[in-house]
Design an enzyme around this catalytic site. Structure first.
Site, PDB file in Angstrom:
ATOM      1  N   GLY A 105       0.854  -1.291   0.013  1.00 41.51           N
ATOM      2  CA  GLY A 105       0.098   0.140  -0.009  1.00 41.51           C
ATOM      3  C   GLY A 105       0.926   1.197  -0.008  1.00 41.51           C
TER       4      GLY A 105
ATOM      5  CG  ASP B 150       8.718   0.075  -9.162  1.00 38.63           C
ATOM      6  OD1 ASP B 150       7.825   0.392  -9.590  1.00 38.63           O
ATOM      7  OD2 ASP B 150       8.499  -0.185  -7.760  1.00 38.63           O
TER       8      ASP B 150
ATOM      9  CG  HIS C 260       6.420   1.793  -5.467  1.00 38.17           C
ATOM     10  ND1 HIS C 260       6.577   1.348  -6.593  1.00 38.17           N
ATOM     11  CD2 HIS C 260       5.168   2.138  -5.416  1.00 38.17           C
ATOM     12  CE1 HIS C 260       5.322   1.038  -7.312  1.00 38.17           C
ATOM     13  NE2 HIS C 260       4.417   1.644  -6.596  1.00 38.17           N
TER      14      HIS C 260
HETATM   15  P1  NAX Z   1      -8.179  -1.173  -3.806  1.00 38.40           P
HETATM   16  O1  NAX Z   1      -8.714   0.107  -3.493  1.00 38.40           O
HETATM   17  O2  NAX Z   1      -8.835  -2.066  -4.842  1.00 38.40           O
HETATM   18  O3  NAX Z   1      -8.188  -2.149  -2.388  1.00 38.40           O
HETATM   19  C1  NAX Z   1      -7.594  -1.671  -1.235  1.00 38.40           C
HETATM   20  C2  NAX Z   1      -8.508  -2.242   0.039  1.00 38.40           C
HETATM   21  O4  NAX Z   1      -7.549  -1.927   1.098  1.00 38.40           O
HETATM   22  C3  NAX Z   1      -9.881  -1.854   0.147  1.00 38.40           C
HETATM   23  O5  NAX Z   1     -10.664  -3.023   0.175  1.00 38.40           O
HETATM   24  C4  NAX Z   1      -9.891  -1.142   1.343  1.00 38.40           C
HETATM   25  O6  NAX Z   1     -11.135  -1.275   2.222  1.00 38.40           O
HETATM   26  C5  NAX Z   1      -8.912  -1.836   1.983  1.00 38.40           C
HETATM   27  N1  NAX Z   1      -8.061  -1.104   3.335  1.00 38.40           N
HETATM   28  C6  NAX Z   1      -8.153   0.346   3.476  1.00 38.40           C
HETATM   29  N2  NAX Z   1      -7.739   0.298   4.728  1.00 38.40           N
HETATM   30  C7  NAX Z   1      -7.509  -0.646   5.311  1.00 38.40           C
HETATM   31  C8  NAX Z   1      -7.057  -1.069   6.702  1.00 38.40           C
HETATM   32  N3  NAX Z   1      -6.852   0.253   7.610  1.00 38.40           N
HETATM   33  N4  NAX Z   1      -6.877  -2.409   6.936  1.00 38.40           N
HETATM   34  C9  NAX Z   1      -7.096  -3.349   5.975  1.00 38.40           C
HETATM   35  N5  NAX Z   1      -7.795  -2.949   4.869  1.00 38.40           N
HETATM   36  C10 NAX Z   1      -7.758  -1.525   4.374  1.00 38.40           C
HETATM   37  O7  NAX Z   1      -6.632  -0.906  -3.955  1.00 38.40           O
HETATM   38  P2  NAX Z   1      -5.645  -1.977  -4.724  1.00 38.40           P
HETATM   39  O8  NAX Z   1      -5.674  -1.876  -6.176  1.00 38.40           O
HETATM   40  O9  NAX Z   1      -5.785  -3.246  -4.289  1.00 38.40           O
HETATM   41  O10 NAX Z   1      -4.203  -1.399  -4.275  1.00 38.40           O
HETATM   42  C11 NAX Z   1      -3.779  -1.473  -2.975  1.00 38.40           C
HETATM   43  C12 NAX Z   1      -2.817  -0.630  -2.649  1.00 38.40           C
HETATM   44  O11 NAX Z   1      -1.281  -1.113  -3.533  1.00 38.40           O
HETATM   45  C13 NAX Z   1      -2.868   0.730  -3.021  1.00 38.40           C
HETATM   46  O12 NAX Z   1      -2.386   1.693  -1.926  1.00 38.40           O
HETATM   47  C14 NAX Z   1      -2.107   1.249  -4.157  1.00 38.40           C
HETATM   48  O13 NAX Z   1      -1.423   2.488  -4.562  1.00 38.40           O
HETATM   49  C15 NAX Z   1      -0.819   0.114  -3.955  1.00 38.40           C
HETATM   50  N6  NAX Z   1      -0.084  -0.222  -5.122  1.00 38.40           N
HETATM   51  C16 NAX Z   1       1.479  -0.517  -4.932  1.00 38.40           C
HETATM   52  C17 NAX Z   1       2.235  -1.040  -5.751  1.00 38.40           C
HETATM   53  C18 NAX Z   1       3.562  -1.266  -5.489  1.00 38.40           C
HETATM   54  O14 NAX Z   1       4.340  -1.631  -6.296  1.00 38.40           O
HETATM   55  N7  NAX Z   1       4.166  -0.975  -4.270  1.00 38.40           N
HETATM   56  C19 NAX Z   1       1.634  -1.038  -7.190  1.00 38.40           C
HETATM   57  C20 NAX Z   1       0.375  -1.327  -7.153  1.00 38.40           C
HETATM   58  C21 NAX Z   1      -0.550  -0.390  -6.369  1.00 38.40           C
HETATM   59  O15 NAX Z   1      -0.754   0.912  -6.999  1.00 38.40           O
END
Ligand code: NAX
Length: 327
Positions: free
Chosen positions: A130, A159, A187
């Site tokens: 996240g 990446d 990242h």
């Molecule tokens: P989604 O919005 O589809 O899913 C995120 C989920 O997290 C939601 O279901 C939400 O209810 C849940 N959530 C929020 N707060 C929470 C908490 N405190 N405890 C438990 N669950 C919680 O996002 P998704 O496309 O699955 O991406 C998730 C994260 O990955 C985002 O922050 C995104 O920016 C990040 N990414 C990171 C990447 C990396 O390479 N490091 C690449 C892909 C992605 O962009």
């Protein structure tokens, strides 16, 4: 058979969670002989959707799955966790300033750090997916006083794999023949995909491509690939991000191959001039469940400037969260 490994996945109802859980359950992360117990953590509003994913996981009848449970309490979800994959975070909303984003995520990752500290297993391994992933890992580690900070890592494997794929396409060489590529730094768009030590079918990569392509096309294409996926797919990277998170853990647990390395964002030990403690991406080798930063690589002036720029961004994120009292 070995004892089940407890894996907690946060953001389990999100798109990365959906792409990740089935593959972990199938054995793609820890191998075909390791039973897994899956703990799914969600916020209360999304817990029901996560229960739906559990029904589908049941319906796969995966032989390796020994447990499936949904939680909205991080203290319960991380109890006994051997592996924590922190995917859920607060996305940047319209009009949201960086400080708002950092503080919303600070709230999430400080609590999760405390919950991990309270109940995770001694061999805990954490990958933060996240965003802002590096700084979220820093926050979680700083709230888990009894767990070595080195167990908190962040994902730059996507990446790394994007960089492999682009170099493979450019040189017409299979990715399996490309070694020693590195992602340095954050990242984010400031990351530095470095091919200066890479080999392509045994030859130095820098002999196969020109400097202009490297600076004007390759580096920005890799660094901005996330935005490219959004514009073409109409949604952010999901299956590729899930795959990278799985491969990050698989490498950490199973080891990198001889003569090669991978990229992981890990707390700096001061290597390569990266201030100690910053969670920054480095070239790492892994063996016996531990990782080490590859030592003594020569850093060109071109590389130095780019590493420094990304590290400066990480330092400013660290100061911002420190000012917000999140460390
Ligand atoms: P989604 O919005 O589809 O899913 C995120 C989920 O997290 C939601 O279901 C939400 O209810 C849940 N959530 C929020 N707060 C929470 C908490 N405190 N405890 C438990 N669950 C919680 O996002 P998704 O496309 O699955 O991406 C998730 C994260 O990955 C985002 O922050 C995104 O920016 C990040 N990414 C990171 C990447 C990396 O390479 N490091 C690449 C892909 C992605 O962009």
């Amino acid at each position: 058979a070995s004892a089940p490994v407890t894996i907690t996945v946060t953001g389990a109802a999100g798109q990365i969670g959906y792409a990740l859980l089935f593959r972990i359950a199938s054995g793609a992360m820890l191998g075909p002989d390791v039973p897994v117990k899956l703990n799914l953590l969600e916020i209360p509003q999304a817990a029901q959707a996560a229960e739906g994913t559990v029904l589908e996981l049941m319906d796969c009848a995966f032989p390796l799955v020994t447990g499936l449970e949904v939680f909205d309490d991080p203290f319960k979800a991380f109890d006994g966790a051997n592996i924590a994959m922190l995917v859920g975070s607060r996305p940047r909303g319209p009009g949201m300033e960086r400080a708002d984003l950092l503080s919303a995520n600070g709230g999430i990752f400080s609590v999760q750090g405390k919950a991990l500290n309270a109940g995770a297993a001694d061999d805990l391994k954490v990958v933060v997916v996240g965003n802002p992933a590096n700084t979220n890992a820093l926050i979680a580690a700083s709230h888990a006083k009894d767990i070595p900070a080195s167990r908190f890592t962040a994902l730059t494997r996507l990446d790394h794999d994007r960089a492999l794929a682009q170099l493979s396409a450019k040189t017409g060489t299979p990715v399996s023949e490309i070694k020693r590529l590195t992602i340095w730094g954050n990242h984010s768009a400031t990351q530095y995909p470095d091919i200066s030590h890479a080999t392509v079918a045994g030859r130095p990569a820098i002999e196969l491509v020109d400097q202009q392509w490297l600076a004007d096309e390759y580096i920005p294409r890799v660094a901005k690939r996330g935005a490219e996926i959004i514009s073409v797919r109409g949604g952010s990277s999901a299956a590729s991000a899930a795959n990278a998170a799985l491969e990050h853990m698989r490498s950490w647990v199973q080891g990198t191959s001889d003569g090669d390395w991978t990229s992981m964002a890990v707390p700096s030990d001061g290597s390569y001039g990266v201030p100690e403690g910053l969670v920054s991406s480095f070239p790492v080798t892994t063996a016996n469940g531990d990782y080490s930063i590859v030592p003594n690589l020569e850093i060109s002036e071109f590389s130095r400037a780019r590493i420094d720029a990304s590290v400066a961004e990480l330092e400013s994120e660290r100061s911002a969260v420190a000012e917000l009292g999140l460390l």
